[in-house]
Motif scaffolding. Sequence first.
Motif, PDB file in Angstrom:
ATOM      1  N   LEU A  90       0.869  -1.180   0.000  1.00  0.00           N
ATOM      2  CA  LEU A  90       0.000   0.000   0.000  1.00  0.00           C
ATOM      3  C   LEU A  90       0.908   1.234   0.000  1.00  0.00           C
ATOM      4  O   LEU A  90       2.012   1.177   0.525  1.00  0.00           O
ATOM      5  CB  LEU A  90      -0.866  -0.025   1.268  1.00  0.00           C
ATOM      6  N   VAL A  91       0.442   2.326  -0.622  1.00  0.00           N
ATOM      7  CA  VAL A  91       1.246   3.550  -0.654  1.00  0.00           C
ATOM      8  C   VAL A  91       0.441   4.695  -0.047  1.00  0.00           C
ATOM      9  O   VAL A  91      -0.754   4.842  -0.328  1.00  0.00           O
ATOM     10  CB  VAL A  91       1.663   3.912  -2.101  1.00  0.00           C
ATOM     11  N   VAL A  92       1.109   5.477   0.807  1.00  0.00           N
ATOM     12  CA  VAL A  92       0.495   6.686   1.365  1.00  0.00           C
ATOM     13  C   VAL A  92       1.335   7.875   0.913  1.00  0.00           C
ATOM     14  O   VAL A  92       2.549   7.890   1.129  1.00  0.00           O
ATOM     15  CB  VAL A  92       0.443   6.625   2.912  1.00  0.00           C
ATOM     16  N   GLY A  93       0.719   8.846   0.275  1.00  0.00           N
ATOM     17  CA  GLY A  93       1.412  10.080  -0.125  1.00  0.00           C
ATOM     18  C   GLY A  93       1.088  11.175   0.866  1.00  0.00           C
ATOM     19  O   GLY A  93      -0.074  11.390   1.196  1.00  0.00           O
ATOM     20  N   LEU A  94       2.114  11.878   1.359  1.00  0.00           N
ATOM     21  CA  LEU A  94       1.921  12.956   2.339  1.00  0.00           C
ATOM     22  C   LEU A  94       2.750  14.163   1.930  1.00  0.00           C
ATOM     23  O   LEU A  94       3.972  14.055   1.823  1.00  0.00           O
ATOM     24  CB  LEU A  94       2.364  12.469   3.733  1.00  0.00           C
ATOM     25  N   GLY A  95       2.107  15.299   1.690  1.00  0.00           N
ATOM     26  CA  GLY A  95       2.853  16.513   1.356  1.00  0.00           C
ATOM     27  C   GLY A  95       2.154  17.321   0.275  1.00  0.00           C
ATOM     28  O   GLY A  95       0.940  17.233   0.097  1.00  0.00           O
ATOM     29  N   GLY A  96       2.957  18.107  -0.457  1.00  0.00           N
ATOM     30  CA  GLY A  96       2.414  18.893  -1.564  1.00  0.00           C
ATOM     31  C   GLY A  96       2.259  18.018  -2.795  1.00  0.00           C
ATOM     32  O   GLY A  96       2.421  16.792  -2.741  1.00  0.00           O
ATOM     33  N   GLY A  97       1.973  18.642  -3.923  1.00  0.00           N
ATOM     34  CA  GLY A  97       1.725  17.909  -5.159  1.00  0.00           C
ATOM     35  C   GLY A  97       2.867  16.985  -5.551  1.00  0.00           C
ATOM     36  O   GLY A  97       2.629  15.894  -6.084  1.00  0.00           O
ATOM     37  N   GLN A 120       5.368   7.562 -19.134  1.00  0.00           N
ATOM     38  CA  GLN A 120       5.030   8.981 -19.338  1.00  0.00           C
ATOM     39  C   GLN A 120       4.258   9.107 -20.643  1.00  0.00           C
ATOM     40  O   GLN A 120       4.765   8.753 -21.708  1.00  0.00           O
ATOM     41  CB  GLN A 120       6.305   9.833 -19.363  1.00  0.00           C
ATOM     42  N   GLY A 121       3.046   9.575 -20.540  1.00  0.00           N
ATOM     43  CA  GLY A 121       2.149   9.633 -21.696  1.00  0.00           C
ATOM     44  C   GLY A 121       0.742   9.355 -21.208  1.00  0.00           C
ATOM     45  O   GLY A 121       0.475   9.407 -20.001  1.00  0.00           O
ATOM     46  N   LEU A 122      -0.164   9.078 -22.126  1.00  0.00           N
ATOM     47  CA  LEU A 122      -1.570   8.841 -21.753  1.00  0.00           C
ATOM     48  C   LEU A 122      -1.939   7.379 -21.985  1.00  0.00           C
ATOM     49  O   LEU A 122      -1.740   6.849 -23.083  1.00  0.00           O
ATOM     50  CB  LEU A 122      -2.487   9.757 -22.576  1.00  0.00           C
ATOM     51  N   GLY A 123      -2.417   6.725 -20.927  1.00  0.00           N
ATOM     52  CA  GLY A 123      -2.955   5.377 -21.065  1.00  0.00           C
ATOM     53  C   GLY A 123      -1.914   4.285 -21.274  1.00  0.00           C
ATOM     54  O   GLY A 123      -2.235   3.218 -21.792  1.00  0.00           O
ATOM     55  N   LEU A 124      -0.662   4.514 -20.880  1.00  0.00           N
ATOM     56  CA  LEU A 124       0.379   3.492 -21.071  1.00  0.00           C
ATOM     57  C   LEU A 124       0.438   2.498 -19.908  1.00  0.00           C
ATOM     58  O   LEU A 124       1.007   1.419 -20.044  1.00  0.00           O
ATOM     59  CB  LEU A 124       1.750   4.165 -21.256  1.00  0.00           C
ATOM     60  N   VAL A 125      -0.130   2.879 -18.756  1.00  0.00           N
ATOM     61  CA  VAL A 125      -0.134   1.977 -17.602  1.00  0.00           C
ATOM     62  C   VAL A 125      -1.159   0.878 -17.858  1.00  0.00           C
ATOM     63  O   VAL A 125      -2.287   1.163 -18.274  1.00  0.00           O
ATOM     64  CB  VAL A 125      -0.495   2.747 -16.301  1.00  0.00           C
ATOM     65  N   LYS A 126      -0.761  -0.406 -17.649  1.00  0.00           N
ATOM     66  CA  LYS A 126      -1.672  -1.513 -17.954  1.00  0.00           C
ATOM     67  C   LYS A 126      -2.368  -2.069 -16.704  1.00  0.00           C
ATOM     68  O   LYS A 126      -3.571  -2.287 -16.702  1.00  0.00           O
ATOM     69  CB  LYS A 126      -0.898  -2.647 -18.654  1.00  0.00           C
ATOM     70  N   ASN A 127      -1.580  -2.332 -15.644  1.00  0.00           N
ATOM     71  CA  ASN A 127      -2.146  -3.007 -14.468  1.00  0.00           C
ATOM     72  C   ASN A 127      -2.570  -2.010 -13.386  1.00  0.00           C
ATOM     73  O   ASN A 127      -1.941  -0.955 -13.235  1.00  0.00           O
ATOM     74  CB  ASN A 127      -1.103  -3.953 -13.855  1.00  0.00           C
ATOM     75  N   ALA A 128      -3.604  -2.365 -12.645  1.00  0.00           N
ATOM     76  CA  ALA A 128      -4.008  -1.551 -11.488  1.00  0.00           C
ATOM     77  C   ALA A 128      -2.842  -1.509 -10.500  1.00  0.00           C
ATOM     78  O   ALA A 128      -2.119  -2.498 -10.348  1.00  0.00           O
ATOM     79  CB  ALA A 128      -5.233  -2.159 -10.834  1.00  0.00           C
ATOM     80  N   GLY A 129      -2.656  -0.372  -9.829  1.00  0.00           N
ATOM     81  CA  GLY A 129      -1.589  -0.264  -8.839  1.00  0.00           C
ATOM     82  C   GLY A 129      -1.986  -0.876  -7.512  1.00  0.00           C
ATOM     83  O   GLY A 129      -3.097  -1.406  -7.369  1.00  0.00           O
ATOM     84  N   VAL A 130      -1.097  -0.803  -6.520  1.00  0.00           N
ATOM     85  CA  VAL A 130      -1.492  -1.194  -5.155  1.00  0.00           C
ATOM     86  C   VAL A 130      -2.356  -0.048  -4.605  1.00  0.00           C
ATOM     87  O   VAL A 130      -2.289   1.075  -5.100  1.00  0.00           O
ATOM     88  CB  VAL A 130      -0.259  -1.454  -4.247  1.00  0.00           C
TER      89      VAL A 130
END
Length: 385
Positions: A90-97, A120-130
Amino acid sequence: MIFNMFMAGRIAFGPGVSSLAGEKASALGGRRALLVTDRTMEKLGTAAKIISYIDAAGLSVVPFYDVEPEPSVETVDTATALAKSEGCDLVVGLGGGSCLDVAKAASVLLTNEGSAARYQGLGLVKNAGVPKIMIPTTAGTGSEVTFTAVLIRKSDGVKGGINGDQLYPDFSLLDPELTVTMPPSVTAATGMDALAHALEAYTSKQASPFSDMFAEEAISRIGRFLRVAVYNGSDIHARSEMMLAALYGGIALANAGVTACHALAYPLGSMFGIGHGQANALLLPYVAQFNAMALPEKFGAAAELLGGSFEEESLWDSASMCSALLHQLVADIALPSTLSELDPRITEDHFAAMAEKAMGVARPMANNPRTMNTDLCIEIYKEAM
Ligand SMILES: [Fe+2]
């Protein structure tokens, strides 16, 4: 009237909601969380607080404190490698952008092979992330509700987003208490970024009745509360209103996109290292003036939302009043108002290269209400000089 609408994930809003981090992480099935943050959050003790909440829910936490202001592909790769070697789920992001963008990217890199540069681009990621939880500590970027992670490649200096539905956060915890430690200059710049999202989405060719509703609410809140948040940072009411405005601006942006201001701001970041919020704050009044006659009803309405009052004025006068009110706001919150004041390295000799780069940011340029070309970009930079 034809439009699509999208609302990302789930959101909890309000002072103190960041204490739900552990409960939400556990509900998403996490056992070992990668916390993606920066040295400022470490020094302020905010990271330690979030770690304690996650600990208390029975999860372990692997902190990553090395997110830089303009985050790189290489940083995402390093954070992902750490998460893999530590077995994070699992990933938690904390901070600014920046922190949120790195966290979103790391979440999908954990389940998609190779370097972040590949996606980097549009729609290149295939699998759902954690699963991922976002906890913003600024009120501006809207990264908590967008499907983008903007990253710079150190190898060639090119900046590009990883864009895909897999990047939408599963949960965002919007806690205005976390924004009170932001210094005035950061409050000002991030608040103007939120205003740019709202006003650009409002005047975008992709604007819809749905995005307009959020954009209008964001513009009016920022008009009323940004100055207070800058000059009375501990005012939790103003901080809450600004955080809500940034959320609304992010939803408007996610549904209608941004326009020429964000595109023109981009080379200021990539060529001179100017912060995203500051670059947009500076250009927004000039772009509003440039665009006003292409869409006078919207710019006139935005001027009213920003606090302008009109009785006798023509539509054209009220539309160009929007730019005047933005100039006033930028001056009131003590941000630079010309390119030469912003950075003395910027000269007219750079404008052709900057305009070329800005025109390369194709979608925002295509969304702009007034048709853009390289010469017009140069005209706006000259105006802003
Ligand atoms: Fe932005």
